[in-house]
Design a protein around this motif. Structure first.
Motif, PDB file in Angstrom:
ATOM      1  N   UNK A 136     -42.252  16.685  41.739  1.00  0.00           N
ATOM      2  CA  UNK A 136     -42.947  18.167  42.025  1.00  0.00           C
ATOM      3  C   UNK A 136     -43.105  18.387  43.596  1.00  0.00           C
ATOM      4  N   UNK A 137     -42.240  19.424  43.924  1.00  0.00           N
ATOM      5  CA  UNK A 137     -42.193  19.976  45.347  1.00  0.00           C
ATOM      6  C   UNK A 137     -43.782  20.472  45.499  1.00  0.00           C
ATOM      7  N   UNK A 138     -44.160  20.327  46.922  1.00  0.00           N
ATOM      8  CA  UNK A 138     -45.599  20.822  47.243  1.00  0.00           C
ATOM      9  C   UNK A 138     -45.249  22.085  47.960  1.00  0.00           C
ATOM     10  N   UNK A 139     -43.979  22.314  48.469  1.00  0.00           N
ATOM     11  CA  UNK A 139     -43.840  23.606  49.180  1.00  0.00           C
ATOM     12  C   UNK A 139     -42.846  24.439  48.343  1.00  0.00           C
ATOM     13  N   UNK A 140     -42.679  25.829  49.268  1.00  0.00           N
ATOM     14  CA  UNK A 140     -41.706  26.746  48.587  1.00  0.00           C
ATOM     15  C   UNK A 140     -40.471  26.751  49.418  1.00  0.00           C
ATOM     16  N   UNK A 141     -39.360  26.798  48.696  1.00  0.00           N
ATOM     17  CA  UNK A 141     -38.003  27.278  49.315  1.00  0.00           C
ATOM     18  C   UNK A 141     -37.191  27.715  48.533  1.00  0.00           C
ATOM     19  N   UNK A 142     -36.023  28.326  48.937  1.00  0.00           N
ATOM     20  CA  UNK A 142     -35.030  28.957  48.258  1.00  0.00           C
ATOM     21  C   UNK A 142     -34.433  27.957  47.196  1.00  0.00           C
ATOM     22  N   UNK A 143     -34.195  28.488  46.136  1.00  0.00           N
ATOM     23  CA  UNK A 143     -33.726  27.480  45.038  1.00  0.00           C
ATOM     24  C   UNK A 143     -32.423  28.033  44.533  1.00  0.00           C
ATOM     25  N   UNK A 144     -31.622  28.756  45.469  1.00  0.00           N
ATOM     26  CA  UNK A 144     -30.116  29.137  45.230  1.00  0.00           C
ATOM     27  C   UNK A 144     -29.502  29.841  46.434  1.00  0.00           C
ATOM     28  N   UNK A 145     -28.638  30.381  45.864  1.00  0.00           N
ATOM     29  CA  UNK A 145     -27.738  31.066  47.262  1.00  0.00           C
ATOM     30  C   UNK A 145     -28.577  32.370  47.821  1.00  0.00           C
ATOM     31  N   UNK A 146     -29.476  32.808  47.185  1.00  0.00           N
ATOM     32  CA  UNK A 146     -30.248  34.005  47.952  1.00  0.00           C
ATOM     33  C   UNK A 146     -31.216  33.665  48.619  1.00  0.00           C
ATOM     34  N   UNK A 147     -31.318  33.937  49.962  1.00  0.00           N
ATOM     35  CA  UNK A 147     -32.480  33.760  50.905  1.00  0.00           C
ATOM     36  C   UNK A 147     -33.654  34.242  50.319  1.00  0.00           C
ATOM     37  N   UNK A 148     -34.719  33.381  50.584  1.00  0.00           N
ATOM     38  CA  UNK A 148     -36.098  33.811  49.957  1.00  0.00           C
ATOM     39  C   UNK A 148     -36.980  34.005  51.187  1.00  0.00           C
TER      40      UNK A 148
END
Length: 321
Positions: free
Chosen positions: A1-13
């Protein structure tokens, strides 16, 4: 499990409405890092050389570009405070290099500096960046030097942070030792204690805020390094051969403005080695930042920003003239 947030696809977050960004602003306030009130900050993915790479995109899309390459066992987030500051005037793109951060691990376990320098070159080309300023720390600095050796004309300027053609074997061994004993933990507190002992320059609360970018939680509940754990990763043992190493003679052909930044208490880049490197560069400038070791931009962020801003302002003035 990741502890941070990041874009999970092609669209920028958009990262500006996250707890992570608010935590970063707290750190900036603690350290007195100047920044604009409204900053564009996005997590993005891009495919380069048949691999998925994650990067952080700061600032206005039409601002002058700066590309950041982190050191070994680190990630694009190691530059967050610097990026937050620079985004006032620049578009800052911090790349998670292969096997690091939130980028893909190499299927063929190809983690040479040469391969990483080709990744950085492909990133600059794919993003359509025209003569960016390239800034690299440690492993990222070696990758930046290799890219520059191939074609200095593709860059507007180069900043190398605490690395060079001549490095201390003792310092490299210290880094290798830290990496090897910080792969797996039952709890994050153990890792934080180890980092605090290894890096006494950073306050504990700032280490706590950034630990999420270095570790993830495995299915069995243990916390493990986010870097590819294959022994061939991270260039702990310096690669051999011309493809992997830049010499002082190579540096004499770096025909562009170069800033070399050294930490005053660095165990990697000795003062004499830094001076020889700077002297070899046709348009080189050496700045030694006090009160820090190898991780200059993380250990004395204000000192690093001061050195960097002076260099960038010089380049802007030269372009205007």
């Amino acid at each position: 499990m990741y502890l941070n947030i990041f874009a999970n696809g092609q669209q920028p977050l958009d990262m500006t409405d996250t707890d992570e960004f608010r935590s970063l602003l707290d750190s900036a306030a603690d350290l007195g890092i100047p920044h604009a009130r409204d900053i564009a900050y996005r997590s993005c993915n891009v495919v380069l050389r048949q691999m998925r790479f994650h990067f952080l995109d700061w600032g206005a899309a039409d601002a002058p570009p700066i590309v950041l390459l982190h050191g070994g066992h680190q990630s694009a987030h190691s530059w967050d405070l610097v990026s937050l500051h620079l985004a006032q005037r620049y578009r800052v793109l911090a790349l998670d290099q292969r096997g690091h951060g939130d980028s893909e691990w190499a299927r063929d376990v190809a983690y040479s500096n040469h391969e990483m320098s080709l990744d950085a070159e492909a990133f600059i080309d794919t993003m359509g960046l025209r003569r960016p300023v390239l800034i690299g720390h440690s492993m990222g600095g070696r990758n930046a030097m290799l890219l520059t050796r191939r074609d200095p004309s593709r860059l507007g300027a180069l900043v190398i942070v605490d690395v060079g053609p001549e490095l201390s074997d003792k310092g490299r061994a210290a880094i290798a030792g830290f990496v090897q004993v910080n792969q797996e933990f039952d709890d994050l507190e153990h890792f934080i204690r180890n980092v605090r002992q290894y890096d006494p320059y950073r306050p504990r609360e700032h280490i706590e805020r950034t630990v999420k970018y270095n570790m993830l939680e495995r299915a069995d509940g243990k916390y493990v390094s986010k870097c590819d754990s294959n022994p061939r990763r991270l260039n702990i043992v310096r690669g051999s051969g011309l493809l992997e190493n830049v010499s002082l003679d190579d540096a004499t052909r770096f025909d562009l403005p170069v800033l070399l930044v050294r930490g005053a208490k660095s165990n990697i880049l000795a003062p004499e080695a830094a001076e020889r490197f700077a002297d070899a560069l046709p348009r080189g400038t050496l700045v030694t930042v006090p009160d820090c070791g190898h991780n200059v931009h993380g250990q004395n962020t204000k000192g690093f920003i001061s050195a960097l801003n002076g260099f960038l302002e010089t380049q802007a003035g030269a372009s205007a003239a």
